[in-house]
Design a protein around this motif. Structure first.
Motif, PDB file in Angstrom:
ATOM      1  N   LYS D 153       0.840  -1.202   0.000  1.00  0.00           N
ATOM      2  CA  LYS D 153       0.000   0.000   0.000  1.00  0.00           C
ATOM      3  C   LYS D 153       0.875   1.252   0.000  1.00  0.00           C
ATOM      4  CE  LYS D 153      -3.784  -1.918   2.661  1.00  0.00           C
ATOM      5  NZ  LYS D 153      -5.045  -1.929   1.892  1.00  0.00           N
ATOM      6  N   VAL D 156       2.119   2.416  -3.287  1.00  0.00           N
ATOM      7  CA  VAL D 156       1.119   3.132  -4.079  1.00  0.00           C
ATOM      8  C   VAL D 156       0.981   4.561  -3.568  1.00  0.00           C
ATOM      9  CG1 VAL D 156      -1.299   3.205  -4.780  1.00  0.00           C
ATOM     10  CG2 VAL D 156      -0.124   1.001  -4.606  1.00  0.00           C
ATOM     11  N   ALA D 159       3.676   6.824  -4.674  1.00  0.00           N
ATOM     12  CA  ALA D 159       3.694   7.176  -6.088  1.00  0.00           C
ATOM     13  C   ALA D 159       3.268   8.627  -6.295  1.00  0.00           C
ATOM     14  CB  ALA D 159       2.786   6.242  -6.881  1.00  0.00           C
ATOM     15  N   LEU D 163       4.253  11.742  -9.212  1.00  0.00           N
ATOM     16  CA  LEU D 163       3.314  12.557  -9.983  1.00  0.00           C
ATOM     17  C   LEU D 163       3.508  14.053  -9.706  1.00  0.00           C
ATOM     18  CD1 LEU D 163       0.110  10.387  -9.663  1.00  0.00           C
ATOM     19  CD2 LEU D 163       1.849  10.370 -11.448  1.00  0.00           C
ATOM     20  N   TYR D 168       2.725  20.100 -15.854  1.00  0.00           N
ATOM     21  CA  TYR D 168       1.714  20.470 -16.834  1.00  0.00           C
ATOM     22  C   TYR D 168       1.021  21.740 -16.344  1.00  0.00           C
ATOM     23  CZ  TYR D 168       1.925  15.778 -18.912  1.00  0.00           C
ATOM     24  OH  TYR D 168       2.318  14.635 -19.530  1.00  0.00           O
ATOM     25  N   MET D 171      -2.630  20.744 -15.333  1.00  0.00           N
ATOM     26  CA  MET D 171      -2.777  19.689 -14.338  1.00  0.00           C
ATOM     27  C   MET D 171      -3.104  20.310 -12.979  1.00  0.00           C
ATOM     28  SD  MET D 171       0.036  16.827 -13.319  1.00  0.00           S
ATOM     29  CE  MET D 171       0.083  16.105 -11.663  1.00  0.00           C
TER      30      MET D 171
ATOM     31  N   GLY E  80      -7.437  -8.603  -3.388  1.00  0.00           N
ATOM     32  CA  GLY E  80      -6.914  -7.320  -2.948  1.00  0.00           C
ATOM     33  C   GLY E  80      -7.444  -6.896  -1.578  1.00  0.00           C
ATOM     34  N   VAL E 113      -0.442  -9.623  -5.544  1.00  0.00           N
ATOM     35  CA  VAL E 113      -1.847  -9.988  -5.336  1.00  0.00           C
ATOM     36  C   VAL E 113      -2.207 -11.228  -6.159  1.00  0.00           C
ATOM     37  CG1 VAL E 113      -4.161  -9.019  -5.136  1.00  0.00           C
ATOM     38  CG2 VAL E 113      -2.222  -7.476  -5.279  1.00  0.00           C
TER      39      VAL E 113
ATOM     40  N   MET G  12      -4.117   5.562 -12.790  1.00  0.00           N
ATOM     41  CA  MET G  12      -3.416   4.331 -13.176  1.00  0.00           C
ATOM     42  C   MET G  12      -3.072   3.585 -11.891  1.00  0.00           C
ATOM     43  SD  MET G  12       0.071   6.269 -14.249  1.00  0.00           S
ATOM     44  CE  MET G  12      -0.904   7.779 -14.401  1.00  0.00           C
ATOM     45  N   GLY G  13      -2.779   2.292 -12.029  1.00  0.00           N
ATOM     46  CA  GLY G  13      -2.576   1.480 -10.832  1.00  0.00           C
ATOM     47  C   GLY G  13      -1.151   1.509 -10.306  1.00  0.00           C
ATOM     48  N   THR G  15       3.052   3.441 -11.106  1.00  0.00           N
ATOM     49  CA  THR G  15       3.829   4.380 -11.917  1.00  0.00           C
ATOM     50  C   THR G  15       4.433   3.712 -13.149  1.00  0.00           C
ATOM     51  OG1 THR G  15       5.641   3.970 -10.392  1.00  0.00           O
ATOM     52  CG2 THR G  15       4.390   5.996 -10.075  1.00  0.00           C
ATOM     53  N   LEU G  18       2.938   4.958 -16.230  1.00  0.00           N
ATOM     54  CA  LEU G  18       2.986   6.405 -16.432  1.00  0.00           C
ATOM     55  C   LEU G  18       3.450   6.789 -17.840  1.00  0.00           C
ATOM     56  CD1 LEU G  18       2.490   9.136 -15.138  1.00  0.00           C
ATOM     57  CD2 LEU G  18       4.786   9.059 -14.174  1.00  0.00           C
ATOM     58  N   LYS G  22       0.911   9.185 -19.686  1.00  0.00           N
ATOM     59  CA  LYS G  22       1.302  10.585 -19.866  1.00  0.00           C
ATOM     60  C   LYS G  22       0.838  11.133 -21.209  1.00  0.00           C
ATOM     61  CE  LYS G  22       5.661  11.885 -19.244  1.00  0.00           C
ATOM     62  NZ  LYS G  22       7.080  11.753 -18.748  1.00  0.00           N
ATOM     63  N   ILE G  37      -4.166  13.758 -12.134  1.00  0.00           N
ATOM     64  CA  ILE G  37      -3.579  12.455 -12.464  1.00  0.00           C
ATOM     65  C   ILE G  37      -3.205  11.773 -11.168  1.00  0.00           C
ATOM     66  CG2 ILE G  37      -1.298  13.505 -12.843  1.00  0.00           C
ATOM     67  CD1 ILE G  37      -0.954  11.485 -15.190  1.00  0.00           C
ATOM     68  N   VAL G  39      -2.201   7.884  -8.996  1.00  0.00           N
ATOM     69  CA  VAL G  39      -1.862   6.454  -8.934  1.00  0.00           C
ATOM     70  C   VAL G  39      -2.658   5.843  -7.783  1.00  0.00           C
ATOM     71  CG1 VAL G  39      -0.067   4.765  -8.449  1.00  0.00           C
ATOM     72  CG2 VAL G  39       0.440   6.719  -9.913  1.00  0.00           C
ATOM     73  N   SER G  41      -4.367   1.905  -6.747  1.00  0.00           N
ATOM     74  CA  SER G  41      -4.460   0.513  -7.183  1.00  0.00           C
ATOM     75  C   SER G  41      -5.776  -0.103  -6.733  1.00  0.00           C
ATOM     76  CB  SER G  41      -3.291  -0.289  -6.602  1.00  0.00           C
ATOM     77  OG  SER G  41      -3.543  -1.673  -6.713  1.00  0.00           O
ATOM     78  N   ARG G  44      -4.284  -3.082  -4.444  1.00  0.00           N
ATOM     79  CA  ARG G  44      -3.441  -2.828  -3.277  1.00  0.00           C
ATOM     80  C   ARG G  44      -3.987  -1.720  -2.381  1.00  0.00           C
ATOM     81  NH1 ARG G  44       1.953  -2.916  -6.690  1.00  0.00           N
ATOM     82  NH2 ARG G  44       0.394  -2.280  -8.222  1.00  0.00           N
ATOM     83  N   THR G  45      -4.767  -0.800  -2.959  1.00  0.00           N
ATOM     84  CA  THR G  45      -5.360   0.259  -2.139  1.00  0.00           C
ATOM     85  C   THR G  45      -6.847   0.409  -2.456  1.00  0.00           C
ATOM     86  OG1 THR G  45      -4.697   1.900  -3.788  1.00  0.00           O
ATOM     87  CG2 THR G  45      -3.197   1.560  -1.941  1.00  0.00           C
TER      88      THR G  45
END
Lengths: 173, 173, 173, 173, 173, 173, 173, 173
Positions: D153, D156, D159, D163, D168, D171, E80, E113, G12-13, G15, G18, G22, G37, G39, G41, G44-45
């Motif tokens: 976890k 994630v 991550a 980002l 951008y 963004m 999960g 997983v 996305m799940g 990186t 990415l 992108k 944007i 990340v 999962s 996992r999350t």
């Protein structure tokens, strides 16, 4: 029976492919193209095939439509024995693996020996392709081809009538 | 150069398959089986193929190993011209679709004309299969085959040494 | 019942494969080749399989035809326990994924342990391949094989009669 | 080196699978699970495999992780020789057909002989699955498993930092 | 109805999977393993699934068997949300693409997983795998498992009787 | 630059297909067939395509060779706008799924609108097929085609020299 | 950094996706659409995902673009937690089976929970689709979309210059 | 019959797709979304298609749902002629190769021209996706969408009743 010189040859390896390949004959009949139809096996009667392909051009044949299923070698083997264009019909045989075997056996020919492959079981389309080739140099055939194509459009236009019958409250007609 | 009568024939459709097919030759060499190796195309030189297959048996050949890629017709076409067992090697050609084309073109032969297909690019295994067939009636070859198989076992046993070198705290040796 | 020593062994993992594998027996019967037929599972009766493969050669068997579906291990496992040639028949089982599973499980054997794979459900072709191997060293069997092959040609020639019955105006006969 | 009784056995058919299968060892090491690792071939050393599987349970092993490529029989053959759960890792071998062969050879086991299949080359996941099974009855292992999952976890969540660096104008952060 | 605490949970996303998944229940019933069976959708009732997976372990459940077709997310989504082992059954749904979709959606889980995937529609094998896991720490269950396995061997041995009835002149019995 | 009326049109949807499609141009150049080559997109410039296909026949063009990758609609869309024969080249684009997408998008045309499909990336074969069609009614082109085919045979015959260089003790030359 | 309320969410799940995803951000930037944007999962999350999807609509987000590889559950799981349109991008992960796994895991969603799937790795097309949806009700965005489409046409028209440089004697310009 | 301006257009290439595509109409009817339904062929009536797509936006249409089988070009060709979002339904036609052809022909669109693809034969899901898009800016439609989604949950909850009827001794209820 017809005494004209055949312009198209329909060849298959076994009568088990006849149900599919007859659709090519039906279309040629409809388009008034003289044709012949043969059962010759690339594997079981290779000499017969050799003999047959030796004088196709001399006999006036312009295009060969060859159908086969499974490890479908017939179209490719014919293509190796003539320089006439060969149209290959992948037949979904009963021993086939979802048709992949016949498609790939016909499509993936080596450099120098193309086969004009059409869709699975698409013998009718093979015949139309043959007519398109013949029509390049024959105005009569071309005229019939144009009429055939026009008829196809009409079928799409006529579909509107089927849709008229649909009964939905929120459908806008 | 060897003057013995060849027992195995290795055939391919183009020299582009030679890298794969040489592995069959390597194995036959190692097993001391006289063989010959040819480039003959089912599509580009059908007459040459016909000639070649006409007297294989008379020349003492017992097994044919034929490799081809793409729409791989060569093994099947040979199988249609001889009653000797034909072992087919699907070659993953550069124009291949992940090898599916050559596998299916060789494997899915029609009733009456089998090809003994081995794995993708598995020319070495094709040669072993040929040796297994020859060993049925030749005690010398059989003896070499048994030794070869024993050698394979040894390789697996020797792998233990590689594993000894792994360095894990929780690995029980 | 036959007291001759069997030359070919037909093995399958379950009676659910019998409908397909019987076609191998039919062909061997037709060719007058003594054979035996067994149900032995690589997964459920591994010891029985071990026992069975231990003395195949001593009992006079020359070729094994093994059929299996799904994760089809039987042909390959047998090939690991004997140096006799093993012909594998991928059976399209009811739990199969269009036959891909049995084909790949049999075809893609590792280096050193080939299985001579035939097409999906092609037990008849497996038997013909077995006969081709036996015919290498048995003139009687070879003679029957040649007759069988000639009969196949006749079937193709006879197909002309089916085509005669087609009724097209533009078909040239 | 470790003298504890191994709880997990990692088996592969050849050292060519070691690069993939080592990821299972890495995870077990990290989770402090005693394991052993073996090269045994279902095809080349069937007797050795038989011997090995005969007393797995008596030696305290709870789970087997078996990896193989191509016609990947090893996991299934082991599953036929033990009632311990077998986790199968389809390895994408160099002779593989995009991994389909090993996946289907492991997954599609016949009724009565399941193999717990994980993803292609997913030896690490196989080891996690083994730990999940062991954790059912071992509180210490379970604790380590929960920590491992929590760590996933965190990865994630972390991550977000990657980002943040994206540049951008439109963004919204 | 049974008041024991369930050891295995069978979950599916819709009653349309019940025909397949019932085979898991049948096997658990036969092996006298208390189980529960639920319809919970990963997509349509995600909160219900969350609730359900939150206390599986506390309720005494050891293994989850989850079946799904098409884009088969249920087994992976459950995996999960718990660290219990999840066995995934790819169901060949009516909207399925030959089963490939459900197989790949379950098998190819991301790192960390795993789902223990069994063959297409192989709910019975999923249940056997569950029993194999439970048998690791329960001698009674293990005893029943050994009996079940022995029964499977008997079925193979009994197949000899089916073969006895085959009537071939060249078959050696 | 050439002022003759082009007989063949080579069309692609983007310059990213040019590397493959240039092989068609190379072959036509070698066979001295006047051709033109265009980038027109079925999706991004549909009006331009409409304009282009409107008078192909009037401009003397006999055959169209159209190449495309991914969801390869260009050949089929052209085939819907002309009755000239269209040869489709499935291009393995960088976004392609091993070429399956372009093959199936071109091959599986609906009834009435065939595309003569050749192998993956086989633009050269597409051009040969075009020449075979043109040769039906043009003796000069036919002569060049026959010479080309003869040259292909020679390449196979010359391969014998490559094999001569192989150095095996058990190879019979 | 941008303080506007985001209209599009890119999720996305991991990186590792990415690089592909992108391209969606690049397109939205170019079209001046505020986006965020993330990340997150699905495996996992799952709680984080739940939280995130709970108030997307309230925060002004109109469209979600979700990318995933392997058993790609993220887009479908999000689609189960919101009624906003979800665009799914199948990512060809390093553990992927030629992309089939992610395509089928995203495309074949069960009844009631659609995901708008685009091509393999086609994150840019996903963003264009998002813009097409936003443009339905926003004249400014629509104007930029029309300009973008016009620019695409120009690229095709400009390709003519590349072709001008080809140097063939038989090419008609 | 309805006089409101249609918001969604359902298009198919032939009435043979009507059985599948009617499921889209059914859902729109249920959700009270005014729609129109048309048969227009990308290949047989390209001009009609051009005309039809020219003023979709002006007529108030927001979303197009296009279904096609085989080499399914219709959705992509429409997407090339409008900037409205196009939802593509791959139809498993009778000439289809297990649906792969229509899926790939619709999904793998080139850069710049996305089609929002749904599952095989999933016309109902296509309509739900259309409603999700319309609901973004129409509170009434959104309300109906939320009710529809709630109804789906109820179906899953009600499945418990089906499971109650299962009669197992070891099932815990």
């Amino acid at each position: 029976m017809n005494n004209a010189s055949p312009m198209v040859s329909i060849v298959m390896g076994s009568t088990s492919d006849l149900d599919v390949m007859k659709k090519a004959a039906d279309l040629l009949e409809q388009m008034q193209i003289p044709f012949e139809i043969k059962v010759i096996s690339a594997h079981r009667t290779p000499e017969l095939l050799h003999e047959y392909t030796a004088n196709l051009s001399e006999r006036g044949i312009k295009v060969i439509i060859a159908g086969a299923g499974g490890a479908a070698h017939l179209p490719g083997v014919i293509a190796g024995q003539t320089t006439l264009p060969v149209i290959g019909v992948p037949v979904k045989a009963s021993i086939s693996i979802d048709g992949w075997d016949s498609i790939l056996s016909i499509l993936q020919m080596p450099p120098g020996v193309p086969v004009a492959t059409v869709g699975l079981d698409a013998a009718r389309n093979a015949a139309i392709l043959a007519v398109q080739i013949l029509a390049l140099y024959d105005e009569d055939i071309n005229k019939r081809l144009q009429e055939y194509k026009a008829g196809q459009k009409d079928k799409v236009y006529n579909a509107a009538q089927t849709l008229e019958k649909l009964d939905y409250k929120y459908m806008v007609k």
